[in-house]
Each structure stands twice: as structure tokens, then as C-alpha cells.
Design a protein around this motif. Sequence first.
Motif, PDB file in Angstrom:
ATOM      1  N   PRO A  56      42.366  87.812  58.477  1.00 54.83           N
ATOM      2  CA  PRO A  56      41.900  87.698  57.212  1.00 54.83           C
ATOM      3  C   PRO A  56      43.291  87.552  56.143  1.00 54.83           C
ATOM      4  O   PRO A  56      43.184  86.850  55.278  1.00 54.83           O
ATOM      5  CB  PRO A  56      41.351  88.924  57.013  1.00 54.83           C
ATOM      6  N   HIS A  57      44.248  88.330  56.223  1.00 57.28           N
ATOM      7  CA  HIS A  57      45.378  88.275  55.586  1.00 57.28           C
ATOM      8  C   HIS A  57      46.084  87.113  55.487  1.00 57.28           C
ATOM      9  O   HIS A  57      46.144  86.347  54.474  1.00 57.28           O
ATOM     10  CB  HIS A  57      46.163  89.310  55.906  1.00 57.28           C
ATOM     11  N   LEU A 104      48.248  80.429  48.420  1.00 53.84           N
ATOM     12  CA  LEU A 104      49.698  79.720  48.339  1.00 53.84           C
ATOM     13  C   LEU A 104      49.150  78.087  47.968  1.00 53.84           C
ATOM     14  O   LEU A 104      49.751  77.110  47.520  1.00 53.84           O
ATOM     15  CB  LEU A 104      50.457  79.626  49.697  1.00 53.84           C
ATOM     16  N   MET A 105      47.979  77.479  48.525  1.00 54.02           N
ATOM     17  CA  MET A 105      47.622  76.407  48.202  1.00 54.02           C
ATOM     18  C   MET A 105      46.779  76.266  46.752  1.00 54.02           C
ATOM     19  O   MET A 105      46.971  75.230  46.050  1.00 54.02           O
ATOM     20  CB  MET A 105      46.409  75.839  49.501  1.00 54.02           C
ATOM     21  N   GLY A 106      46.039  77.243  46.775  1.00 55.11           N
ATOM     22  CA  GLY A 106      45.415  76.827  45.521  1.00 55.11           C
ATOM     23  C   GLY A 106      46.164  77.078  44.118  1.00 55.11           C
ATOM     24  O   GLY A 106      45.705  76.625  43.217  1.00 55.11           O
ATOM     25  N   LEU A 107      47.040  78.024  43.971  1.00 56.30           N
ATOM     26  CA  LEU A 107      47.704  78.073  42.833  1.00 56.30           C
ATOM     27  C   LEU A 107      48.634  76.828  42.675  1.00 56.30           C
ATOM     28  O   LEU A 107      49.140  76.638  41.612  1.00 56.30           O
ATOM     29  CB  LEU A 107      48.622  79.159  42.899  1.00 56.30           C
ATOM     30  N   GLY A 156      38.371  92.118  51.832  1.00 55.55           N
ATOM     31  CA  GLY A 156      37.870  93.096  50.891  1.00 55.55           C
ATOM     32  C   GLY A 156      39.123  92.903  49.482  1.00 55.55           C
ATOM     33  O   GLY A 156      38.540  92.893  48.507  1.00 55.55           O
ATOM     34  N   VAL A 157      40.306  92.992  50.163  1.00 53.17           N
ATOM     35  CA  VAL A 157      41.240  92.966  48.724  1.00 53.17           C
ATOM     36  C   VAL A 157      42.222  91.634  48.850  1.00 53.17           C
ATOM     37  O   VAL A 157      42.683  91.331  49.906  1.00 53.17           O
ATOM     38  CB  VAL A 157      42.106  94.350  48.711  1.00 53.17           C
ATOM     39  N   ALA A 158      42.132  91.056  47.691  1.00 50.39           N
ATOM     40  CA  ALA A 158      43.123  89.644  47.827  1.00 50.39           C
ATOM     41  C   ALA A 158      44.410  90.145  47.760  1.00 50.39           C
ATOM     42  O   ALA A 158      45.007  91.174  47.002  1.00 50.39           O
ATOM     43  CB  ALA A 158      43.082  88.956  46.288  1.00 50.39           C
ATOM     44  N   VAL A 192      53.927  86.767  43.254  1.00 54.85           N
ATOM     45  CA  VAL A 192      52.506  86.964  43.096  1.00 54.85           C
ATOM     46  C   VAL A 192      51.572  87.404  44.268  1.00 54.85           C
ATOM     47  O   VAL A 192      50.989  88.340  44.364  1.00 54.85           O
ATOM     48  CB  VAL A 192      51.559  85.864  42.283  1.00 54.85           C
ATOM     49  N   VAL A 193      52.163  86.504  45.542  1.00 57.82           N
ATOM     50  CA  VAL A 193      51.522  86.702  46.731  1.00 57.82           C
ATOM     51  C   VAL A 193      52.229  87.628  47.601  1.00 57.82           C
ATOM     52  O   VAL A 193      53.276  87.590  47.969  1.00 57.82           O
ATOM     53  CB  VAL A 193      51.316  85.361  47.506  1.00 57.82           C
TER      54      VAL A 193
END
Length: 387
Positions: free
Chosen positions: A313-314, A322-325, A342-344, A384-385
Amino acid sequence: MTDLALYVHWPFCVSKCPYCDFNSHVRAGVDQARWRAALLADLAHEAAQLSANEPGGRRLGSVFFGGGTPSLMPPETVAAVLDAAAGHWPLAPNVEITLEANPSSVEAARFADLAAAGVNRVSLGLQALDDAALRFLGRAHDVGEGLAALDVAQGCFGRVSFDLITARPDQSLAAWEAELARALALGTEHLSLYQLTVEPGTRFATEAAAGRLVLPDGDAAADLFEATRAMMRAAGLPAYETSNHARAGAESRHNLTYWRYGDYAGVGPGAHGRRTDRDGRGLAVTRRRKPENWLAAVDRNGHGIEAEEPLSPHDRATEALLMGLRLREGVDVARVAALAGGVAPIDWRAVDRLEAQGFLARDGDRLRVREAGALLLDAILPEVVTG
């Protein structure tokens, strides 16, 4: 459920460009009948795996023939792959079928047959509108031949894009602005504009290590990047992804599947894919990279798969971030959190700081990189990630 995307890799080129680190190979001859049969077998295996995971089925929203140089494929091979794909999945009414092409007169002569086979979008590797630059980049065509091929493409296909490479050695800002203005006057709906980078294992990497190749420094590259964004925005083709620009509605739907972290099937040498099983778990699929090894694997096993790795999941949430930003629209944080279980995996303290500096923005559940942060994306992402 979102539409599926299909990527088909054709690994062969007439010559290897000095900047290219893609899975491309030069071969004296290709057994076209054997390759066609192998692509169809690899496709059938992948379709069977997806069908087992998704008993209800799914539409095919896009097909992308990449390479290598897919315009070297016989049109009958392209037609056979598309016919087989339509037999494995129902096609979306507006299915996008893209083929990458070199802008040579030989390949342009195939464009009408490729369109008849079902291709409705072409991406041309013009790379430059300057003959000296084309020679430097190792391209076999000159500007005149490239523009003639573009004219043929615009007459054969409903949608046309082309690539240009900027931040070349000794390229001035004024020269690039003039080249880009000329490109915009050609009237395509989509442009992919990449800054030249030196990739490990390429001939340019050898040249750079020896001091024979020097790219523009950071400040000059930044000026070129910012001028590109401004000119494209003013022309009505804003950046919807870091290096891709389009009129509204003309974005590459296939590539948006990657950047929005949708599922896609990949067949052919070195192709990658992402599957989601019926329990919502992710799987990364990779195929053998060397053409001869992939072909032998298909002959032996009925497919060219080298590895199928479960994605935690992580891992899935991190890939989605990484792709969406890279996209102007950014990412849906709630979806990323769901992928993570559960948590981004987001460092919100870093987000607060970068938002205060004008580099990031939060719009409801969406997180996106602002225009001021686009140039700094490679530095922003690791902050950020979270790991």
C-alpha cells in the motif's frame, strides 16, 4: 472502474540516438511474422491475467505503440495487434490509439496505411527545427524532411503531437523562443518539450564525462523552462504535465492514465504494467528487456514476463504521488490515502512550508504544484513524499 490503457513496445530503430536511454536496439533484420505472433501471444497472456483479476471486464480506453521506432512496424502488425486487443476488451467509444513515429519520408509513406489500421493519433519525434541541432542529436532527418512528414501526418491522423528538445549546448534564449514560435505556427494541438539531460550509458554521457559536451548551466536552463511555459500558456497550450502542453481536451489520454495512476497493461520487450487484483491489491509487471530474450521467453512460456511483484500500500501511494504531482491538476489526497491503507505518505509540515513559499497549493482534497514550483519539482518531491 476506470478504463484500461495498453502499451505495446517495438524495440527497433534504424540507429541509436546519442541521448537515448530507452529500450531501443538496432538490428540488421527482423523476422516480422515471428514478432507479430509473439506480440499477439504476449497480449493474449496479459489479457487473460487481467480477466482473471476482473471477472466483470473493463473497457480499453487507449493504446500506445512506443519504442524504439514503432513507425517501422508493418501496418499489418499494427492492425493485428489492434484487432486482437478489440477481441480481448470492449473499446471505449473514443478510444485513443497513438503511435510514435520518426519524421522520415520512408516512414511518412506508411502513415495512410497506419491510419487505416486504426491509429488515430501520432507523436512525431521532430526533436528540433534546426539542421545543425538535428545533426548534433544524431537524427537521420533534416528540418525539411521533418516538416514534410508532419504535413503528411496532419492529413492522415485526427490528432498530431510532436517532440522538441531544448537546453541544447550553446542554445540561446532568443534562438529557442524563435524555434518555439515556429513550432506553434505549425498548428498541432499538443507539444512535448523536453530539456536535454545526459543519461547514464548513452553516448552523450561518454562525451560529457570527457568534457566534450557541456549543457546550459542551471540559470540558463531555468530561463529556457520559464520562457517555454510562458509562451505555451499564451498560445493556449498550457503545460498539463511537466513537459507536455496541449489545448484543452487534446491531452494524451494514454499518458494521463500513468500520471493519474490508473491500471495499464504492457506487452513487448521491456514493457511495464500495473494491475489491480479483485481484492484491490497492486502488482507491478515487467517484461524481459533484450528483444532476443523476450522473444525466446514468449516461445517458451507464451509470454515475455520477467517479474510480477506485489506492491505494498505504501509503494502504491508513493507512486501515485510521484506521478500525480507532475500534473497541473495535482493529486487527490483522499485517493492516495486510500491506496496507502489509511494515511497518505505526505510530510504535511513540508507542505505547509512550501505552500507558504508559493510552491504548493491545497484546493480541498487536492494537492498540486503551483507554477512557481514547477521548475523546482525534482527538489520538492523528496521533501513532500515520505519514505
